[in-house]
Design a protein around this motif. Structure first.
Motif, PDB file in Angstrom:
ATOM      1  N   ALA A  50       0.840  -1.207   0.000  1.00  0.00           N
ATOM      2  CA  ALA A  50       0.000   0.000   0.000  1.00  0.00           C
ATOM      3  C   ALA A  50       0.871   1.252   0.000  1.00  0.00           C
ATOM      4  O   ALA A  50       0.593   2.217  -0.721  1.00  0.00           O
ATOM      5  N   GLU A  51       1.945   1.245   0.791  1.00  0.00           N
ATOM      6  CA  GLU A  51       2.853   2.392   0.839  1.00  0.00           C
ATOM      7  C   GLU A  51       3.551   2.581  -0.507  1.00  0.00           C
ATOM      8  O   GLU A  51       3.700   3.694  -0.991  1.00  0.00           O
ATOM      9  N   GLY A  52       3.967   1.505  -1.120  1.00  0.00           N
ATOM     10  CA  GLY A  52       4.610   1.589  -2.433  1.00  0.00           C
ATOM     11  C   GLY A  52       3.671   2.168  -3.482  1.00  0.00           C
ATOM     12  O   GLY A  52       4.074   3.003  -4.309  1.00  0.00           O
ATOM     13  N   LEU A  53       2.427   1.752  -3.450  1.00  0.00           N
ATOM     14  CA  LEU A  53       1.436   2.298  -4.389  1.00  0.00           C
ATOM     15  C   LEU A  53       1.189   3.780  -4.123  1.00  0.00           C
ATOM     16  O   LEU A  53       1.072   4.582  -5.057  1.00  0.00           O
ATOM     17  N   ALA A  54       1.138   4.149  -2.847  1.00  0.00           N
ATOM     18  CA  ALA A  54       0.938   5.559  -2.496  1.00  0.00           C
ATOM     19  C   ALA A  54       2.124   6.397  -2.970  1.00  0.00           C
ATOM     20  O   ALA A  54       1.941   7.505  -3.492  1.00  0.00           O
ATOM     21  N   GLN A  55       3.334   5.874  -2.806  1.00  0.00           N
ATOM     22  CA  GLN A  55       4.522   6.589  -3.278  1.00  0.00           C
ATOM     23  C   GLN A  55       4.469   6.769  -4.797  1.00  0.00           C
ATOM     24  O   GLN A  55       4.784   7.848  -5.305  1.00  0.00           O
ATOM     25  N   ALA A  56       4.079   5.745  -5.505  1.00  0.00           N
ATOM     26  CA  ALA A  56       3.969   5.839  -6.960  1.00  0.00           C
ATOM     27  C   ALA A  56       2.919   6.865  -7.354  1.00  0.00           C
ATOM     28  O   ALA A  56       3.126   7.659  -8.282  1.00  0.00           O
ATOM     29  N   ASP A  57       1.788   6.866  -6.640  1.00  0.00           N
ATOM     30  CA  ASP A  57       0.734   7.844  -6.921  1.00  0.00           C
ATOM     31  C   ASP A  57       1.221   9.274  -6.710  1.00  0.00           C
ATOM     32  O   ASP A  57       0.792  10.195  -7.401  1.00  0.00           O
ATOM     33  N   ARG A  58       2.145   9.461  -5.749  1.00  0.00           N
ATOM     34  CA  ARG A  58       2.685  10.799  -5.461  1.00  0.00           C
ATOM     35  C   ARG A  58       3.850  11.149  -6.393  1.00  0.00           C
ATOM     36  O   ARG A  58       4.428  12.221  -6.301  1.00  0.00           O
ATOM     37  N   GLY A  59       4.201  10.219  -7.255  1.00  0.00           N
ATOM     38  CA  GLY A  59       5.311  10.471  -8.176  1.00  0.00           C
ATOM     39  C   GLY A  59       6.674  10.241  -7.566  1.00  0.00           C
ATOM     40  O   GLY A  59       7.691  10.629  -8.133  1.00  0.00           O
ATOM     41  N   GLU A  60       6.715   9.601  -6.424  1.00  0.00           N
ATOM     42  CA  GLU A  60       7.979   9.334  -5.737  1.00  0.00           C
ATOM     43  C   GLU A  60       8.561   8.015  -6.247  1.00  0.00           C
ATOM     44  O   GLU A  60       8.604   7.013  -5.532  1.00  0.00           O
ATOM     45  N   VAL A  61       9.014   8.056  -7.480  1.00  0.00           N
ATOM     46  CA  VAL A  61       9.545   6.844  -8.109  1.00  0.00           C
ATOM     47  C   VAL A  61      10.919   7.131  -8.699  1.00  0.00           C
ATOM     48  O   VAL A  61      11.274   8.280  -8.956  1.00  0.00           O
ATOM     49  N   ILE A  62      11.674   6.087  -8.914  1.00  0.00           N
ATOM     50  CA  ILE A  62      12.975   6.186  -9.568  1.00  0.00           C
ATOM     51  C   ILE A  62      12.856   5.397 -10.872  1.00  0.00           C
ATOM     52  O   ILE A  62      12.456   4.229 -10.863  1.00  0.00           O
ATOM     53  N   PRO A  63      13.212   6.028 -11.995  1.00  0.00           N
ATOM     54  CA  PRO A  63      13.130   5.322 -13.276  1.00  0.00           C
ATOM     55  C   PRO A  63      13.977   4.048 -13.281  1.00  0.00           C
ATOM     56  O   PRO A  63      15.053   3.993 -12.666  1.00  0.00           O
ATOM     57  N   HIS A  64      13.499   3.059 -13.951  1.00  0.00           N
ATOM     58  CA  HIS A  64      14.161   1.762 -14.044  1.00  0.00           C
ATOM     59  C   HIS A  64      15.603   1.925 -14.510  1.00  0.00           C
ATOM     60  O   HIS A  64      16.519   1.274 -13.990  1.00  0.00           O
ATOM     61  N   LYS A  65      15.827   2.795 -15.495  1.00  0.00           N
ATOM     62  CA  LYS A  65      17.170   3.014 -16.021  1.00  0.00           C
ATOM     63  C   LYS A  65      18.138   3.465 -14.925  1.00  0.00           C
ATOM     64  O   LYS A  65      19.281   3.002 -14.872  1.00  0.00           O
ATOM     65  N   GLU A  66      17.689   4.343 -14.063  1.00  0.00           N
ATOM     66  CA  GLU A  66      18.550   4.839 -12.980  1.00  0.00           C
ATOM     67  C   GLU A  66      18.873   3.730 -11.980  1.00  0.00           C
ATOM     68  O   GLU A  66      20.008   3.615 -11.515  1.00  0.00           O
ATOM     69  N   VAL A  67      17.887   2.933 -11.653  1.00  0.00           N
ATOM     70  CA  VAL A  67      18.103   1.830 -10.712  1.00  0.00           C
ATOM     71  C   VAL A  67      19.091   0.837 -11.304  1.00  0.00           C
ATOM     72  O   VAL A  67      20.030   0.391 -10.631  1.00  0.00           O
ATOM     73  N   MET A  68      18.905   0.500 -12.573  1.00  0.00           N
ATOM     74  CA  MET A  68      19.800  -0.466 -13.217  1.00  0.00           C
ATOM     75  C   MET A  68      21.225   0.072 -13.290  1.00  0.00           C
ATOM     76  O   MET A  68      22.184  -0.673 -13.066  1.00  0.00           O
ATOM     77  N   ALA A  69      21.377   1.364 -13.578  1.00  0.00           N
ATOM     78  CA  ALA A  69      22.718   1.954 -13.641  1.00  0.00           C
ATOM     79  C   ALA A  69      23.379   1.914 -12.270  1.00  0.00           C
ATOM     80  O   ALA A  69      24.562   1.602 -12.147  1.00  0.00           O
ATOM     81  N   LYS A  70      22.622   2.225 -11.236  1.00  0.00           N
ATOM     82  CA  LYS A  70      23.168   2.262  -9.882  1.00  0.00           C
ATOM     83  C   LYS A  70      23.621   0.878  -9.400  1.00  0.00           C
ATOM     84  O   LYS A  70      24.647   0.738  -8.739  1.00  0.00           O
ATOM     85  N   TYR A  71      22.856  -0.145  -9.717  1.00  0.00           N
ATOM     86  CA  TYR A  71      23.130  -1.487  -9.191  1.00  0.00           C
ATOM     87  C   TYR A  71      23.721  -2.436 -10.220  1.00  0.00           C
ATOM     88  O   TYR A  71      23.840  -3.631  -9.965  1.00  0.00           O
TER      89      TYR A  71
END
Length: 77
Positions: A50-71
């Protein structure tokens, strides 16, 4: 009689059933036996989702490309 033979016997019998109420009973039984993964997880997991969905609704997300580059260094072998 073994379980496989029992199942085959039931299948044969079911193919000959013409009474709609019996078919509906089997459908209801099947549906009652199927579980939903949501019912199997803990309350803590439900809250995290539920918290993850709420964060996504608020636009608090990190693009997949950024996550993949970081890790990336941990993802490649």
């Amino acid at each position: 009689m073994d379980i496989q033979a029992e199942k085959l016997d039931l299948i044969r019998w079911l193919t000959e059933v013409t009474e709609p109420s019996i078919i509906k009973s089997f459908i209801a039984l099947k549906q009652s036996e199927q579980s939903d993964w949501w019912d199997e997880i803990s309350e803590a997991e439900k809250e995290q989702i539920a918290e993850g969905l709420a964060q996504a609704d608020r636009g608090e997300v990190i693009p997949h490309k950024e996550v993949m580059a970081k890790y990336q260094k941990w993802l490649t072998k």
